[in-house]
Each structure stands twice: as C-alpha cells, then as structure tokens.
Design an enzyme around this catalytic site. Sequence first.
Site, short mmCIF file in Angstrom:
data_model
loop_
_atom_site.label_atom_id
_atom_site.label_comp_id
_atom_site.label_asym_id
_atom_site.label_seq_id
_atom_site.Cartn_x
_atom_site.Cartn_y
_atom_site.Cartn_z
CB SER A 1 125.05 14.43 -114.60
OG SER A 1 126.26 13.85 -115.04
CE1 TYR B 1 128.21 18.16 -111.77
CE2 TYR B 1 128.38 15.91 -112.60
CZ TYR B 1 127.97 17.22 -112.77
OH TYR B 1 127.34 17.59 -113.92
#
Lengths: 286, 586
Positions: free
Chosen positions: B455, B468
């Site tokens: 990501s 995350y």
Amino acid sequence: MSMPDPTERIAAFRAAQRLAYDCAEAIAAELRPGMTEREAAGRMKAWAGDHGVREWFHEPFAWFGDRTAFRGAIGIRALRGFNPAFFPGGRRLEEGMAFILDCAPVVGRAVADIGYSGALGHNAVVEQLLDDLIEHRNLIPRELAAGRSMAEVSRAVDALCRRQGVEPRHKAYPYTVLAHRVEVLPGDASRFSLARFGLRAVRELRRQIAEGQGEGWSPLWNSSPASDHPPVPGLWAVEPHLGFRDVGAKFEELLLIGDDGSARWLDDDLPHVRRFKARPTVKKAA
Amino acid sequence: MSTPFQVEAGEVTLSGHVAGPEKAPVVLLIHGYPDDSTVWDGVVADLAADHRVITYDVRGAGASTAPASSRGYHLGRLMADLSSVIEAQVPDGGKIHLVGHDWGSIQGWQALVDARTRHRIASYTSVSGPSLDLAFGAMARRLRDQPLAALPPLLGQLMRSWYVLAFHVPAFAPLVWRAGAARLWPRILRRTDGIDVAGRPTQLEDALRGINLYRANFREKLMAPQRQTIGQPVQLLVPRNDPFVSAAVFDDLAADVPHLVREDIESGHWLPLKDPALLAARVRRFVTHVDGGKDCGAFVHGRRLAARRTPGAAPLAGKLALITGAGSGIGRATAIALAEKGADIIATDIDEAAAERTATLARLVGVEAHARKVDVADAGAMTALADWTEEMLGGVDIVVNNAGIGMAGDFLDTSVEDWRRVLDVNLWGVIHGARLFGGRMAARHSGGHIVNVASAAAFMPARGLSAYAATKSAVLMMTTCLRAELRDKGIGVSAICPGIIDTGITDRTTFVGASAEAQDRRRAAASRLYARRALTAEVVAEQIIAAILKDRAVAHVGLEAVLGNLLGRLSPGLMRRIAGADLMPK
C-alpha cells in the site's frame, strides 16, 4: 393527474407494457447478422405503428455488441448523461453478439418503457447477466419493503453489482437513473418529438420534477441524496443495466409502489422472468 | 557401472555404453552438437539406478567413426544408426524411451516418424531441439496466413540461429573452431552457463564434423517440410534462457502431437550438464507415467501449457495464477485481468461464494478457473491449498498475495487482539503465500512471479494508521528482499503500492476505539472519500499485470502514491509533519 379508476389505470399500463415487450420480442426474432441498430430500431417503430402506436415517450433504441456495455463514447456522462452516442447507429449485428432493444410507446394515455436483452445465437456473458438481473429484480421490492429510502435501494443495487463483479451501467444514463417515474399523460396526444423523445411525455416528466422539488422527492431515482426519501407511490420504470467487460444487459419494466410504500412488479409474465423460470438449473450467484 | 559396446552401421562403427539393471525400462539418450555421449554422464549416473540406459556417440562424434562425405550426415543415415543401436541393444523388440538434446533432439523427432524406428519408441523427451519438419512447416504456414504477425517470432528465432547460417558459409565455422573455440570450449561454457566440464580430446573433430549435420539437413527440411501426426507421448522440456533455440518454435505443437506435455525450465541451453538431476527426474516421471498410466498435477500443467501455447496466444496463456482475496476489489479485478491475458485462475477468498463468483467471471473471459475458500492467516489452510494446487494442477506460475484488511484508529486504542488480526492477515498472509508458493516455484525450476500487494501507506506515515501501515511497510520490505533472493531462480517478485482505491475495503475497515454507531459513520465517510477519488481496482489490476509482464520491482498506483513516494525521498521532515494532520473520518 390520474385516470379515475385505479384498476383501469393499472390495466392500461400493463397492456402498454405487454405491447412494448411483444414488439421487442417480435423484432428480436427477426434480427439477422449484418442488420444495423438503425434497422432494428426502425423495425420496432414500424411494428408498433402497425399495432396502433402513434406517440412515444422515447422512440426505439437498439444497441449491438460492445455498445450494450455503454463503455467508451456511449458512456460519457457530460451534459448529465445526454449523449448522442445513445442513438441507434450503423453497428452491424454478428453471430454471438449481444443486443439490447429499448422502446417506450405511449398507448392511449399510458406509457410503457421496456428494455429487452439477448444475443444473436449464444453469448455466455449475456446469459450470466440475465441471471444476475433477476437477483436485482428480486432485490428492489424486498429492499423497499424493508423500509429503505429510494436512494438506499439504489445503493443496494450498486452493492449487489459489486458483489456480482459487474458494473452498474445505468450510471451512464441521463441523471444516472436506476428508474424514472411514469404517469398517466395529460391532455391530447402530441406527435412532436425532440431528439426521439416525445413532447407530451417529456413535458409530464418536467412537471413531475417541479412537483417533486416542492415536495422533497425526485422522479429520477438514483443513488444520489436527491433520492434519499421514502418510496413515492405510483409507477416507476426500473432499468438496471449490468455490464461485464464489453457486454451489457438490462431489463426495464414498471414497478408499482402502493400508497403504503409496498412495491410489486406490475407484470410477472415478461420474457426475462419467463426465461429465468425455464432455466434447468438456477445458479445462485454472489 | 556401464558396459561399452560397438555397433556396425554400414559405413561407420558406433561406440556406446549401456548401464543399469537389465530388466528395467530402457531409456536411450542421443546427444547434440558439439558434444559426444559424455554430455549425458550426470543424467546416466542418476537414471541408471532404476533404468537400463543406453548412450552412444553419433557418427562423426566422440569414439564413433565418421562417414566419408557430408551426405553421410543426412537424417536418413542417422535414423539407420539409431535403428541399429536399438536392434543391437534391445534385441527382444521391446520399446524404448527416447531422450534427445539439441541435435539429438532433432534426431529424436525424426525417429518418431521414421519407419525404421517409430514402432520401437514408447515415449520421447525433447530438450532444446525442434522437429525440423514441424518447425519449418509451422513457420511457412504462419508466413502464408499472417505474414506480419509471424515476423517477430521468426526474427527472434533467426537471431538465435545465426550460427546455423554461419555453418553454411564455407570455411567460416571451421576457422572459428580451429582458431581456439574448441580449446576454449570448457571456459566458454563456464562463462555462459556456469557449467564445469573437462576438455575433450575430440572436441575439435566433433565440432568440425558436426557442421555437416546442419549442411546435410537444414536446406532440405526448409524447402520441403513434411507434416506428420506424432502418436507417441512427447514430453517437451523448454529451457527459458536458451540462446540458440527460441521457446516460440515449440508453440503450437499440440495439433500435430496430441499426447504432448510441456514444461518451461529455468535453464540455459545445456540442461543435461547444468541440472542432470532435474532432467533425470523429469525422464523418470515421464517413463513411469507412460508405462504405468500414472498421472499427476505436473502433467495436468504440462498438457495445459502445451495446448495453450499457440501463435498469437495471450502473453500468459498456459500459466496458472493464484490470487488471494479474489472475491472482491483488487483481487477480483486482478483475477479478471490475468484471465484476459490468458492465464488460468485459482480464485481464493475467505468468502467461498465470492471466490466462486470470481471464478465464474474468469470462465466467462474464456479461461479455466477454480475457486477455493482459504483464510490466508491460517498456516495450515494455506499449506493445504499449496499442496492441492501442486497435486491437482501441477503448481502455480503466478501468485498474487492480495488479501488484506483495513484497520484505522489511534495506536493507543489498538488492542493486542486488533494487532494480531491485522498482522495475521496483512503480513502473515503474505508470508505464507510467498513462502509456500515461492518454495514450490523454486523447486519446480520453471520460474514464476510473486506479487505482493502492499500500500502507499507502506511509505506514507499517518496518524491513525500505525497498525495497517506497519503491516504494509513490512510487506514492502520483505518483498524487496525476496526479490533479491529469487532473482537467480528466475522468479520475479513485485510489490504493489496502491493509493486510495475504491474497492469496498472501507466498508469493512475496523475503526478501533469507536462505538458501533461511530464505526458505521466512519466507514460511510471513508467510503465516500474513496468513491470520490474514483480510482478503481481495475487500474491496480492493470499495474499488477504490467509488473508481472515487465518484472517490475514496485508499482505505485495513483497520484497520491507516486507523490507520497517522491515526497518521502525529497523531504522526510515534511512527510512527518503531514502525518501529524488528523485526517481520520469522524
């Protein structure tokens, strides 16, 4: 503005819708390789004329091949989705190609607006999309019955599309509508039309928009906040249009919302419903 | 222990060796150019444990004598030699399993159709040598049917076949061999392929005489290729980095060779020298398969590759790709995009119905697709999945470790349980996928590609994303390290760093430290933001395909990912200040 007798009114709309679907089915059976969209649309218009149709909400549309997916030029949403690429063109039909026939005749004072999808011969994607559409047909009255706002129902359709892995291509329609409201038409028949849209029906839709603006609802049912209101009683031409890659399929038929907010399809004896019932194995998707 | 033998074959005397138990299945190995039968020594040592293994020096090479003229190297004479060796060594009329490398492989293809040999051959394993009839025939057909499309693969093979042309130029090739190429041969092999071979006293003679193989046969086959259907089972081993034979000449054989399996192997031209154990294992497996009818996943894969590799096939045709989290978002879009490039699909997801739906969509694209339910965080389930793909389908060529979950909220609100969950799925899921499938790819020696979906959060710090972002950062770094390790094995490894992609992940993101009602509100707010950004999963899928086809180390998807990456390099301080802004949906 309504016919005095509700039963008579419903019967008139159902008859108009039957006529429109008969028209689409008749022309679908006549489709042959090499035929253009313009020819198919012209045949629908002629067929309806032979059956007494003199006025249209919109004249017949026909889309062939990748144009059924409303991608590319036809999917451009500038000008709120009014797009000349909508109009029937010179695309020629080939074996295995998907097609959509769409017409909205005015019969007396009742309006029908229908969409008929299929393929010339076999197209596995069209078959899958027709199966998927039935889930949307089941979903919409169920969600309305659960007390959802009209925008929430439209968003539930979007979510089901996402689960199914197909695109909600009705987002390429004017005002990204999932459905639009139809009413008994006022006054006398008008044979004038503007860019294939009948003057009397367009005027009536504009009147409804104005009426809805005053009362906090919209006759153009989509996922936007403008549709975030309880179900509005009356008849709605609901037209979910699904696309997978370069193939699209839709149905369009009238949904009847009662004064109590309950909803049911005006007619269950339509080609796409009969097709699904006749399938040997019903595959449950998503 | 091997026993030498000699066979009189008309004008020449052939020398060979036979090894292994007498009752065992017979395997006959034919060497290529400019080798002699010692090129098989490593393979024989392995295979002779449970096979009767015959090798011989082709006429003009090694200890065999040479014919008087270049006509003596015509394939017809070579077939007579092969027939004589078989008659002498397998006098009971039994069938043999043939293996050929390079020119030996060209001979092997001929032996499958030659009236003197074809009835004696039970199976054929071909390495680095095409059937001249089928290859030239296909080339001519392609040039006739689609002259433009046929040119790139044709030029590719011509570039690799410069030596064939050079061999037809009078005096040139002999001059090169005499000038030192023969003496330097072991050093050349060490330099190009990392292979250690001892110099052979007959190297120069073998090289000089063998030129006649090309001169006596190529022109005839080029002018008048014969199209014949080959009935015997054929195993095609195609080195992926062969400088002399392009893999494309083995495409489109399935029509003429109905019982064909194909495997692309991470190797150069000299597979018998480079990896004799692998070659022996492949021959052993094929002989067992043909003699005993035993099928396995590898042959399922081999048949698929053979059938799918046709001229003009999509670039990933014949490859098998497994995608985790394929039931939605980037995973589903990637599965469809891979299918569009011709790859067969295994769609996995924790939601079985969603995985099944993706498989259905992939089938509509026109490939074979399977769906499996798996929780990537479950090591046991992932191992079982990897075993299943190996046993049933022969292993995967591409794995996309995509499954992940969203988690947002302050670090101090993130519980140990929250941390475990996000680490289990986002990091351990990728570790399991890369370990299990990467390990099997390496063992298979067929190359492959691993894609790990990280990501932009991997390099863009932000309040509320500590958990995350930590998992994604770990994935990015692990991927980069793994790429360095697997390069030698021909396995590409790519990290994908998408920015804000409208995939539905925000509908399921856990906002830690929020009430149920606040959770729903924040999910809705985040979903609206992601929808407004309107960057779709299909865009990420496109980048994943490009990363696979072009073997990219990392792909940043979306302007925010590209700019974030740049900013982190130009001004880490500014990046940290931006991280302090509270951008979490309320």
